[in-house]
Motif scaffolding. Structure first.
Motif, PDB file in Angstrom:
ATOM      1  N   PRO A  23       0.824  -1.192   0.000  1.00  0.00           N
ATOM      2  CA  PRO A  23       0.000   0.000   0.000  1.00  0.00           C
ATOM      3  C   PRO A  23       0.862   1.247   0.000  1.00  0.00           C
ATOM      4  N   ALA A  24       0.421   2.256  -0.672  1.00  0.00           N
ATOM      5  CA  ALA A  24       1.180   3.499  -0.754  1.00  0.00           C
ATOM      6  C   ALA A  24       1.236   4.223   0.579  1.00  0.00           C
ATOM      7  N   ALA A  25       0.259   4.021   1.434  1.00  0.00           N
ATOM      8  CA  ALA A  25       0.248   4.697   2.734  1.00  0.00           C
ATOM      9  C   ALA A  25      -0.406   3.792   3.747  1.00  0.00           C
ATOM     10  N   ASP A  26      -0.115   4.031   4.994  1.00  0.00           N
ATOM     11  CA  ASP A  26      -0.704   3.256   6.079  1.00  0.00           C
ATOM     12  C   ASP A  26      -2.000   3.925   6.496  1.00  0.00           C
ATOM     13  N   GLU A  27      -3.069   3.483   5.884  1.00  0.00           N
ATOM     14  CA  GLU A  27      -4.349   4.118   6.144  1.00  0.00           C
ATOM     15  C   GLU A  27      -4.776   3.867   7.585  1.00  0.00           C
ATOM     16  N   THR A  28      -5.293   4.900   8.236  1.00  0.00           N
ATOM     17  CA  THR A  28      -5.773   4.761   9.595  1.00  0.00           C
ATOM     18  C   THR A  28      -7.148   4.112   9.576  1.00  0.00           C
ATOM     19  N   PRO A  29      -7.286   2.921  10.184  1.00  0.00           N
ATOM     20  CA  PRO A  29      -8.559   2.222  10.139  1.00  0.00           C
ATOM     21  C   PRO A  29      -9.555   2.839  11.109  1.00  0.00           C
ATOM     22  N   PRO A  30     -10.845   2.627  10.875  1.00  0.00           N
ATOM     23  CA  PRO A  30     -11.827   3.096  11.841  1.00  0.00           C
ATOM     24  C   PRO A  30     -11.621   2.381  13.173  1.00  0.00           C
ATOM     25  N   PRO A  31     -11.930   3.051  14.279  1.00  0.00           N
ATOM     26  CA  PRO A  31     -11.733   2.420  15.587  1.00  0.00           C
ATOM     27  C   PRO A  31     -12.554   1.145  15.723  1.00  0.00           C
ATOM     28  N   ARG A  32     -11.939   0.122  16.296  1.00  0.00           N
ATOM     29  CA  ARG A  32     -12.636  -1.141  16.475  1.00  0.00           C
ATOM     30  C   ARG A  32     -13.408  -1.109  17.789  1.00  0.00           C
ATOM     31  N   ARG A  33     -14.561  -1.701  17.795  1.00  0.00           N
ATOM     32  CA  ARG A  33     -15.446  -1.634  18.951  1.00  0.00           C
ATOM     33  C   ARG A  33     -15.605  -3.013  19.580  1.00  0.00           C
ATOM     34  N   GLY A  34     -16.020  -3.011  20.856  1.00  0.00           N
ATOM     35  CA  GLY A  34     -16.285  -4.258  21.552  1.00  0.00           C
ATOM     36  C   GLY A  34     -15.044  -5.114  21.685  1.00  0.00           C
ATOM     37  N   TRP A  35     -15.244  -6.452  21.622  1.00  0.00           N
ATOM     38  CA  TRP A  35     -14.143  -7.390  21.832  1.00  0.00           C
ATOM     39  C   TRP A  35     -13.078  -7.276  20.756  1.00  0.00           C
ATOM     40  N   ARG A  36     -13.440  -6.719  19.577  1.00  0.00           N
ATOM     41  CA  ARG A  36     -12.473  -6.626  18.489  1.00  0.00           C
ATOM     42  C   ARG A  36     -11.328  -5.673  18.822  1.00  0.00           C
ATOM     43  N   ARG A  37     -11.508  -4.800  19.791  1.00  0.00           N
ATOM     44  CA  ARG A  37     -10.416  -3.919  20.217  1.00  0.00           C
ATOM     45  C   ARG A  37      -9.261  -4.719  20.797  1.00  0.00           C
ATOM     46  N   TRP A  38      -9.580  -5.886  21.374  1.00  0.00           N
ATOM     47  CA  TRP A  38      -8.566  -6.689  22.061  1.00  0.00           C
ATOM     48  C   TRP A  38      -7.962  -7.756  21.153  1.00  0.00           C
ATOM     49  N   ALA A  39      -8.677  -8.119  20.106  1.00  0.00           N
ATOM     50  CA  ALA A  39      -8.244  -9.234  19.263  1.00  0.00           C
ATOM     51  C   ALA A  39      -7.073  -8.829  18.372  1.00  0.00           C
ATOM     52  N   MET A  40      -6.434  -9.824  17.795  1.00  0.00           N
ATOM     53  CA  MET A  40      -5.279  -9.618  16.925  1.00  0.00           C
ATOM     54  C   MET A  40      -5.608  -8.678  15.778  1.00  0.00           C
ATOM     55  N   ASP A  41      -4.687  -7.784  15.483  1.00  0.00           N
ATOM     56  CA  ASP A  41      -4.824  -6.849  14.370  1.00  0.00           C
ATOM     57  C   ASP A  41      -4.492  -7.591  13.073  1.00  0.00           C
ATOM     58  N   THR A  42      -5.479  -7.792  12.229  1.00  0.00           N
ATOM     59  CA  THR A  42      -5.293  -8.586  11.008  1.00  0.00           C
ATOM     60  C   THR A  42      -5.184  -7.732   9.746  1.00  0.00           C
ATOM     61  N   ARG A  43      -4.964  -6.430   9.893  1.00  0.00           N
ATOM     62  CA  ARG A  43      -4.870  -5.575   8.708  1.00  0.00           C
ATOM     63  C   ARG A  43      -3.829  -6.041   7.693  1.00  0.00           C
ATOM     64  N   PRO A  44      -2.639  -6.518   8.125  1.00  0.00           N
ATOM     65  CA  PRO A  44      -1.665  -6.958   7.120  1.00  0.00           C
ATOM     66  C   PRO A  44      -2.178  -8.081   6.218  1.00  0.00           C
ATOM     67  N   LEU A  45      -3.126  -8.879   6.695  1.00  0.00           N
ATOM     68  CA  LEU A  45      -3.642  -9.982   5.886  1.00  0.00           C
ATOM     69  C   LEU A  45      -4.488  -9.492   4.716  1.00  0.00           C
ATOM     70  N   ARG A  46      -4.849  -8.216   4.710  1.00  0.00           N
ATOM     71  CA  ARG A  46      -5.573  -7.669   3.561  1.00  0.00           C
ATOM     72  C   ARG A  46      -4.639  -7.456   2.366  1.00  0.00           C
ATOM     73  N   ILE A  47      -3.339  -7.528   2.595  1.00  0.00           N
ATOM     74  CA  ILE A  47      -2.353  -7.354   1.524  1.00  0.00           C
ATOM     75  C   ILE A  47      -2.038  -8.734   0.958  1.00  0.00           C
ATOM     76  N   PRO A  48      -2.395  -9.024  -0.303  1.00  0.00           N
ATOM     77  CA  PRO A  48      -2.259 -10.385  -0.836  1.00  0.00           C
ATOM     78  C   PRO A  48      -0.860 -10.975  -0.694  1.00  0.00           C
TER      79      PRO A  48
END
Length: 442
Positions: A23-48
């Motif tokens: 990705p050309a830039a590290d886009e700031t994701p929307p804040p995660r709510r509920g239990w997802r705030r604590w779970a593993m950050d899977t953003r890198p998996l969106r990059i094939p």
């Protein structure tokens, strides 16, 4: 990036997009709510490209542990001697150190994808040779040690290229998350692989463990083949991979304090605070009322299990930007947990402290890895990862010698608790004497 020491710390001069599929830039994701705030950050998996690299690790993390169990088991079956098992381990250490240092230099001079294809194929071939010698009934310790040395040499060449490639596949702000994903898989393999080996050996036999590992490596080779090309950046000067380039890597580390301190943090934590050499003695003496076998298994499993839990809930820390303070805090927490383990007379309390140490180790791994990728320029990343591989492999072995000696002199529990206190004292002293690490952030 703000390192706090602009005159001595490296600053990236790479373009925003440093590799195909990044990705050309590290886009700031929307804040995660509920239990997802604590779970593993899977953003890198969106990059094939990163997803392919990571998914291959899922298979090989377990497969490699099958071979890691099969080799010492086969050597012990042949010789009936634990001394030969230890000798085989040391036979693999020297090639790993030599080829990791050289492999880091190679990874900075050629297409890292090509190097990964060559080395993963080499590891797969050695697994096939392990299988052939086992099914043929060769029963040669010398052959096993030679194959282990060759396998570790290929691994030493592979690891720096693999780790250095991550910074070309994901943006800087997601490096901690990517490291958490990879480290969680590897730690899970260290738990599941040996357990699976113990179940499979009575069912299918020991030789087939080598074959399963070889087949798993074919999946890795295919995943690497589908990665984009990762040649040296256009700005990199053409060079060879020799002793001068390896020495240049060490000079680079000594000139950039944040890199030096990231290595020292791991050395301090592992050499003073990794008490695995004392687990058998503790299981036999302190925790014998719980059952020696149960105690030994729990002691060895507790740290990896804690690390896996830390990875699964890495969303609680992987977005932190003060990477230096995260490393300092994690190493201090490791020392406190190891001290608590040494003072524990209850097996269950001891396991709890070791699991907490595993969580701290995961945090430390995530941010030390992120610092090595973000604070070094691309033409140096391979060599930094080569030194990292040597530190990770050598630190626990030095700890085995230190703790084994201290345990025989002072007693196992005193040696463990004293080592944990040393970790805390030395890490805090380094942090306040050399401010580069605590000032480092992205």
């Amino acid at each position: 990036m703000d390192t706090g020491e602009s005159s001595t710390e490296p600053r990236s001069t790479e373009p925003a997009s440093t590799g195909p599929g990044t990705p050309a830039a590290d886009e700031t994701p929307p804040p995660r709510r509920g239990w997802r705030r604590w779970a593993m950050d899977t953003r890198p998996l969106r990059i094939p490209a990163y997803r392919r690299l990571w998914s291959s690790t899922i298979v090989t993390a377990v497969g490699s542990q099958l071979t890691a169990v099969a080799v010492p088991k086969q050597i012990y079956d042949i010789t009936g001697s634990s001394a030969w098992v230890g000798a085989a381990s040391m036979a693999g250490l020297l090639p790993l150190i030599v080829f990791a240092l050289w492999g880091g230099a190679v990874a900075d001079t050629m297409d890292r994808r090509k190097l990964l294809l060559i080395t993963n194929s080499g590891i797969a071939v050695t697994s096939v040779l392990f299988w052939l010698q086992a099914v043929s009934g060769l029963d040669s310790v010398a052959a096993l040690m030679v194959l282990l040395a060759v396998q570790q040499a290929f691994w030493g060449l592979n690891a720096p290229a693999r780790n250095a490639s991550i910074a070309r596949l994901v943006p800087e702000g997601q490096l901690a998350a990517a490291n958490a994903l990879g480290s969680t898989v590897m730690q899970t393999g260290q738990v599941v692989g040996p357990l699976l080996a113990g179940v499979l050996i009575p069912v299918i036999g020991l030789p087939e463990l080598y074959l399963i590992d070889a087949l798993a490596l074919c999946v890795t080779v295919w995943a690497v083949y589908r990665l984009p090309s990762l040649p040296p950046l256009a700005s990199a000067v053409a060079r060879r991979a020799g002793v001068r380039e390896i020495a240049e890597g060490f000079r680079y580390i000594s000139a950039h304090k944040v890199l030096l301190l990231s290595f020292l943090a791991d050395i301090v934590a592992m050499v003073f605070g990794m008490p695995r050499a004392l687990f058998p003695q503790l299981a036999s003496e302190t925790y014998a009322p719980y059952g020696e076998g149960l105690a030994l298994g729990l002691l060895f499993a507790a740290i990896p299990i804690g690390a896996v839990l830390g990875g699964l809930f890495s969303g609680t820390f992987s977005r932190a930007r003060r990477h230096g303070w995260m490393v300092i805090g994690a190493v201090v927490a490791w020392g406190v947990a190891i001290t608590g383990f040494g003072l524990s007379g209850s097996l269950w309390l001891a396991v709890l402290f070791l699991a907490a140490a595993g969580v701290a180790d995961m945090v430390s791994m995530v941010f030390r890895g992120a610092i090595l990728l973000s604070a070094a320029t691309d033409e140096m990343r391979g060599r930094m990862q080569g030194v990292f591989t040597v530190v990770v492999a050598g630190g626990p072995r030095l700890a085995d010698v230190l703790h084994g000696t201290a345990g025989s002199v002072f007693g196992a529990r005193a040696a463990v608790a004293g080592g944990g206190l040393l970790v805390v004292a030395v890490m805090l002293s380094l942090a306040f004497a050399m401010p580069a690490l605590r000032r480092y952030r992205i």
